[in-house]
Design a protein around this motif. Structure first.
Motif, PDB file in Angstrom:
ATOM      1  N   MET A   1       0.497  -0.936   5.074  1.00 57.91           N
ATOM      2  CA  MET A   1      -0.581  -1.901   4.780  1.00 57.91           C
ATOM      3  C   MET A   1      -0.008  -3.299   4.419  1.00 57.91           C
ATOM      4  SD  MET A   1      -3.933  -0.410   3.048  1.00 57.91           S
ATOM      5  CE  MET A   1      -3.275   1.156   2.181  1.00 57.91           C
ATOM      6  N   THR A   2       0.748  -3.341   3.501  1.00 57.69           N
ATOM      7  CA  THR A   2       1.227  -4.663   2.955  1.00 57.69           C
ATOM      8  C   THR A   2       2.142  -5.438   4.067  1.00 57.69           C
ATOM      9  OG1 THR A   2       1.323  -3.630   0.678  1.00 57.69           O
ATOM     10  CG2 THR A   2       2.321  -5.512   1.028  1.00 57.69           C
TER      11      THR A   2
ATOM     12  N   GLY B   1      -0.749  -8.972   0.410  1.00 58.49           N
ATOM     13  CA  GLY B   1      -0.757  -8.126  -0.590  1.00 58.49           C
ATOM     14  C   GLY B   1      -1.822  -7.282  -1.040  1.00 58.49           C
ATOM     15  N   SER B   2      -2.488  -7.969  -2.354  1.00 51.54           N
ATOM     16  CA  SER B   2      -3.508  -7.636  -2.892  1.00 51.54           C
ATOM     17  C   SER B   2      -4.877  -7.818  -1.905  1.00 51.54           C
ATOM     18  CB  SER B   2      -3.856  -8.611  -4.169  1.00 51.54           C
ATOM     19  OG  SER B   2      -2.686  -8.281  -4.952  1.00 51.54           O
TER      20      SER B   2
ATOM     21  N   ILE C   1       2.966  -2.882 -10.358  1.00 53.89           N
ATOM     22  CA  ILE C   1       2.503  -3.567  -9.153  1.00 53.89           C
ATOM     23  C   ILE C   1       2.125  -2.756  -7.887  1.00 53.89           C
ATOM     24  CG2 ILE C   1       3.955  -5.249  -7.621  1.00 53.89           C
ATOM     25  CD1 ILE C   1       5.596  -5.914 -10.278  1.00 53.89           C
ATOM     26  N   TRP C   2       2.884  -1.709  -7.676  1.00 51.85           N
ATOM     27  CA  TRP C   2       2.388  -1.116  -6.211  1.00 51.85           C
ATOM     28  C   TRP C   2       1.167  -0.414  -6.581  1.00 51.85           C
ATOM     29  CZ3 TRP C   2       7.477   2.390  -5.232  1.00 51.85           C
ATOM     30  CH2 TRP C   2       7.585   3.261  -6.383  1.00 51.85           C
ATOM     31  N   ASP C   3       0.517  -0.176  -5.440  1.00 49.14           N
ATOM     32  CA  ASP C   3      -0.629   0.734  -5.407  1.00 49.14           C
ATOM     33  C   ASP C   3      -1.811  -0.170  -6.092  1.00 49.14           C
ATOM     34  OD1 ASP C   3      -1.452   3.003  -4.017  1.00 49.14           O
ATOM     35  OD2 ASP C   3       0.345   4.201  -4.959  1.00 49.14           O
ATOM     36  N   GLY C   4      -1.597  -1.314  -6.013  1.00 53.91           N
ATOM     37  CA  GLY C   4      -2.863  -2.255  -6.610  1.00 53.91           C
ATOM     38  C   GLY C   4      -2.178  -2.806  -7.840  1.00 53.91           C
ATOM     39  N   THR C   5      -2.021  -3.890  -8.193  1.00 52.42           N
ATOM     40  CA  THR C   5      -1.440  -4.684  -9.454  1.00 52.42           C
ATOM     41  C   THR C   5      -2.299  -4.343 -10.706  1.00 52.42           C
ATOM     42  OG1 THR C   5      -2.378  -6.706  -9.167  1.00 52.42           O
ATOM     43  CG2 THR C   5      -0.383  -6.344  -8.246  1.00 52.42           C
TER      44      THR C   5
ATOM     45  N   ILE D   1      -5.413  -6.398 -10.196  1.00 53.15           N
ATOM     46  CA  ILE D   1      -6.398  -5.662  -9.352  1.00 53.15           C
ATOM     47  C   ILE D   1      -7.169  -4.672  -9.988  1.00 53.15           C
ATOM     48  CG2 ILE D   1      -6.541  -4.718  -7.093  1.00 53.15           C
ATOM     49  CD1 ILE D   1      -6.251  -7.656  -7.060  1.00 53.15           C
TER      50      ILE D   1
HETATM   51  C1  LIG Z   1       8.937  -1.155  -4.228  1.00 53.66           C
HETATM   52  C2  LIG Z   1       7.631  -1.279  -3.595  1.00 53.66           C
HETATM   53  C3  LIG Z   1       7.061  -0.322  -2.881  1.00 53.66           C
HETATM   54  C4  LIG Z   1       5.817  -0.610  -2.032  1.00 53.66           C
HETATM   55  N1  LIG Z   1       5.481   0.478  -1.020  1.00 53.66           N
HETATM   56  C5  LIG Z   1       4.366   0.217   0.012  1.00 53.66           C
HETATM   57  C6  LIG Z   1       4.077   1.078   0.757  1.00 53.66           C
HETATM   58  O1  LIG Z   1       4.677   2.276   0.881  1.00 53.66           O
HETATM   59  N2  LIG Z   1       3.249   0.907   1.516  1.00 53.66           N
HETATM   60  C7  LIG Z   1       2.225  -0.455   1.468  1.00 53.66           C
HETATM   61  O2  LIG Z   1       1.434  -0.748   2.209  1.00 53.66           O
HETATM   62  N3  LIG Z   1       2.525  -1.155   0.439  1.00 53.66           N
HETATM   63  C8  LIG Z   1       3.489  -0.905  -0.234  1.00 53.66           C
HETATM   64  N4  LIG Z   1       4.015  -1.743  -1.554  1.00 53.66           N
HETATM   65  C9  LIG Z   1       3.323  -2.876  -1.577  1.00 53.66           C
HETATM   66  C10 LIG Z   1       2.404  -3.025  -3.106  1.00 53.66           C
HETATM   67  O3  LIG Z   1       1.171  -2.443  -2.969  1.00 53.66           O
HETATM   68  C11 LIG Z   1       2.148  -4.622  -3.246  1.00 53.66           C
HETATM   69  O4  LIG Z   1       3.307  -5.095  -3.634  1.00 53.66           O
HETATM   70  C12 LIG Z   1       0.788  -4.865  -4.365  1.00 53.66           C
HETATM   71  O5  LIG Z   1      -0.488  -4.525  -3.659  1.00 53.66           O
HETATM   72  C13 LIG Z   1       0.900  -6.299  -4.619  1.00 53.66           C
HETATM   73  O6  LIG Z   1       0.901  -7.195  -3.415  1.00 53.66           O
HETATM   74  P1  LIG Z   1       2.107  -8.223  -3.514  1.00 53.66           P
HETATM   75  O7  LIG Z   1       3.125  -7.721  -3.815  1.00 53.66           O
HETATM   76  O8  LIG Z   1       1.808  -9.067  -2.095  1.00 53.66           O
HETATM   77  O9  LIG Z   1       1.323  -9.339  -4.690  1.00 53.66           O
HETATM   78  P2  LIG Z   1       0.279 -10.452  -4.462  1.00 53.66           P
HETATM   79  O10 LIG Z   1      -0.976  -9.840  -3.965  1.00 53.66           O
HETATM   80  O11 LIG Z   1       0.838 -11.586  -3.964  1.00 53.66           O
HETATM   81  O12 LIG Z   1      -0.045 -10.739  -5.959  1.00 53.66           O
HETATM   82  C14 LIG Z   1       1.027 -11.789  -6.828  1.00 53.66           C
HETATM   83  C15 LIG Z   1       0.205 -11.847  -7.931  1.00 53.66           C
HETATM   84  O13 LIG Z   1      -0.945 -12.363  -8.063  1.00 53.66           O
HETATM   85  C16 LIG Z   1      -2.129 -11.517  -8.873  1.00 53.66           C
HETATM   86  N5  LIG Z   1      -3.528 -11.451  -8.139  1.00 53.66           N
HETATM   87  C17 LIG Z   1      -3.458 -11.620  -6.719  1.00 53.66           C
HETATM   88  N6  LIG Z   1      -4.677 -11.463  -6.378  1.00 53.66           N
HETATM   89  C18 LIG Z   1      -5.374 -11.486  -7.684  1.00 53.66           C
HETATM   90  C19 LIG Z   1      -6.710 -11.539  -8.135  1.00 53.66           C
HETATM   91  N7  LIG Z   1      -7.906 -11.232  -7.034  1.00 53.66           N
HETATM   92  N8  LIG Z   1      -7.109 -11.657  -9.378  1.00 53.66           N
HETATM   93  C20 LIG Z   1      -6.087 -11.778 -10.161  1.00 53.66           C
HETATM   94  N9  LIG Z   1      -4.810 -11.913 -10.020  1.00 53.66           N
HETATM   95  C21 LIG Z   1      -4.464 -11.579  -8.578  1.00 53.66           C
HETATM   96  C22 LIG Z   1      -1.318 -10.135  -8.663  1.00 53.66           C
HETATM   97  O14 LIG Z   1      -1.727  -9.546  -9.918  1.00 53.66           O
HETATM   98  C23 LIG Z   1      -0.076 -10.342  -8.902  1.00 53.66           C
HETATM   99  O15 LIG Z   1       0.343 -10.666 -10.198  1.00 53.66           O
HETATM  100  C24 LIG Z   1       4.947  -1.654  -2.314  1.00 53.66           C
HETATM  101  C25 LIG Z   1       5.612  -2.496  -3.160  1.00 53.66           C
HETATM  102  C26 LIG Z   1       6.899  -2.446  -3.690  1.00 53.66           C
HETATM  103  C27 LIG Z   1       7.047  -3.503  -4.682  1.00 53.66           C
END
Ligand SMILES: Cc1cc2nc3c(=O)[nH]c(=O)nc-3n(C[C@H](O)[C@H](O)[C@H](O)COP(=O)(O)OP(=O)(O)OC[C@H]3O[C@@H](n4cnc5c(N)ncnc54)[C@H](O)[C@@H]3O)c2cc1C
Length: 386
Positions: free
Chosen positions: A124-125, A130-131, A364-368, A371
């Motif tokens: 998805m990401t 991301g979020s 962080i993963w699966d929704g910070t 979130i």
């Molecule tokens: C090692 C690893 C493996 C992963 N595996 C997968 C996978 O297999 N498939 C997949 O699809 N994804 C995967 N992910 C993605 C993971 O789900 C995302 O990293 C996560 O959802 C956060 O997205 P982002 O890293 O882009 O951070 P961002 O969304 O850019 O967030 C950055 C910061 O802003 C904050 N933030 C964002 N929006 C809000 C809000 N509305 N209110 C308050 N704070 C907010 C966040 O909490 C965070 O602190 C993986 C990530 C990692 C690190």
């Protein structure tokens, strides 16, 4: 609400725990050192999981699987959480969203996935989404009866071993009172499809050997038969099958925290300073008390959320609370375990620095965590019309 486990459920937990201790722990140092899981070890874990009858145990008995309910599956994940993510990946738990397969997809994807013949990953990401997943820019446009996909996905776990990936892409836009919203469709994409490349991702602090990959789509043509669920129904299929998977992060955090705690307790009982075990100093013993209290609380919260799912009760907030609390608890517990070990806690001779690094990603993963807090607070406020 019943938290006590029956004999069969205790047996599931103890079987998986023995498996992790005997089949996963012995290979952890190698994976940590090399950042790779040797093929023969991966195959061995897969074979033994199949022999044990636990492969795809989250899938129903009608498919020849164990058909565990949410609570039982949470116990499996909890015990797996004690071990290396890179290795326990081969204790196969395909994405349960594959239950949305229809027609030929059942023979081509669902059955091979639950039999351990094909591995899946889920994407998805994106670098820009991301979020805020609905802002994704990877898109599918219709052209001459096919879908043409362009864009990039990143952080995709397990894609290095995947035979096919479940990919969510934007398939158009709809007007809503709040403005335009992207429509999302999910596709089953085979490794090797022309226009689709899986390449190395980033080197992560957490979970060495459990790689995250980058997916690139360049005019990748996919027929309608590759759509999983309905066209533009990506969010429906996601909501139906994926929201329960956030329990996994919570349960695994609990399992790992218990393993970490055992190290801390043992060290506190045996390390002597000032002529006595350090555990006799209240500064240390109170840390142990806090650790076990937090672990037990996270365990109960998690099993309670899983149990609610089994009872068909609304559980979105419970799952979010479990994911939030258990992942943050793991961070605190690993930190305290290092403190109790003093300088040795930081050394690679012990696995504590690894547990501490591994813990970081759970928030962080699966929704910070933010979130999850958003989901919890929205649920509370919405009930008051706010
Ligand atoms: C090692 C690893 C493996 C992963 N595996 C997968 C996978 O297999 N498939 C997949 O699809 N994804 C995967 N992910 C993605 C993971 O789900 C995302 O990293 C996560 O959802 C956060 O997205 P982002 O890293 O882009 O951070 P961002 O969304 O850019 O967030 C950055 C910061 O802003 C904050 N933030 C964002 N929006 C809000 C809000 N509305 N209110 C308050 N704070 C907010 C966040 O909490 C965070 O602190 C993986 C990530 C990692 C690190």
């Amino acid at each position: 609400m019943q938290y006590g486990l029956n004999e069969e459920q205790e047996m599931i937990a103890s079987t998986v725990r023995s498996f992790v201790e005997n089949e996963i722990y012995p290979h952890e140092d190698l994976v940590e050192r090399t950042g790779e899981v040797p093929k023969e070890i991966a195959q061995e874990i897969k074979r033994k999981t199949l022999d044990l009858g636990f492969y795809a145990c989250n899938f129903p008995k009608s498919l020849g699987c164990a058909g565990l309910n949410h609570l039982e599956f949470a116990l499996v994940e909890r015990e797996l959480g004690r071990g290396s993510m890179a290795l326990n990946h081969f204790f196969g738990r395909p994405q349960n969203i594959l239950m949305a397969c229809t027609g030929d997809q059942i023979e081509k994807y669902l059955k091979p996935a639950v039999l351990g013949q094909k591995m899946d990953a889920l994407a998805m990401t994106e670098p820009g989404a991301g979020s805020d997943i609905r802002s994704m820019s990877c898109s599918a446009k219709q052209d001459g009866g096919d879908w043409v996909v362009n864009g990039t996905k990143h952080f995709i776990s397990g894609a290095d071993h995947a035979d096919f990936i479940i990919v969510f892409v934007a398939s158009g836009e709809i007007d809503t009172p709040k403005g335009k919203k992207k429509k999302i469709t999910s596709f089953l994409v085979d490794r090797g499809t022309p226009g689709f490349i899986i390449r190395d991702g980033y080197k992560s602090l957490s979970h060495k050997g459990y790689k995250n990959m980058i997916l690139e789509f360049t005019d990748c043509r996919l027929p309608d038969s590759q759509v999983l669920g309905a066209v533009d129904g990506g969010f429906d299929v996601m909501n139906e099958w994926l929201y329960a998977t956030r329990i996994t992060v919570a349960t695994m955090s609990v399992g790992r925290a218990r393993r970490v705690f055992d190290y801390a307790l043992d060290y506190a009982a045996n390390r002597e300073q000032f002529g006595q075990a350090i555990g006799k100093f209240q500064g240390v013993s109170f840390q142990l008390a806090d650790m076990i209290t937090e672990i037990d609380a996270a365990d109960l919260l998690t099993l309670s959320a899983a149990n609610k799912l089994d009872q068909g009760e609304p559980s979105n907030r419970d799952i979010a609370s479990a994911k939030l609390f258990a992942s943050e608890m793991l961070g605190r517990v690993t930190d305290m375990a290092i403190q109790i070990h003093g300088g040795m806690g930081l050394m690679e001779d012990l696995p504590l620095e690894r547990f501490w690094r591994d813990a970081r990603v759970e928030r962080i993963w699966d929704g910070t965590s933010e979130i999850q807090r958003h989901i919890i607070s929205r649920d509370l406020l919405r009930a008051l019309g706010a």
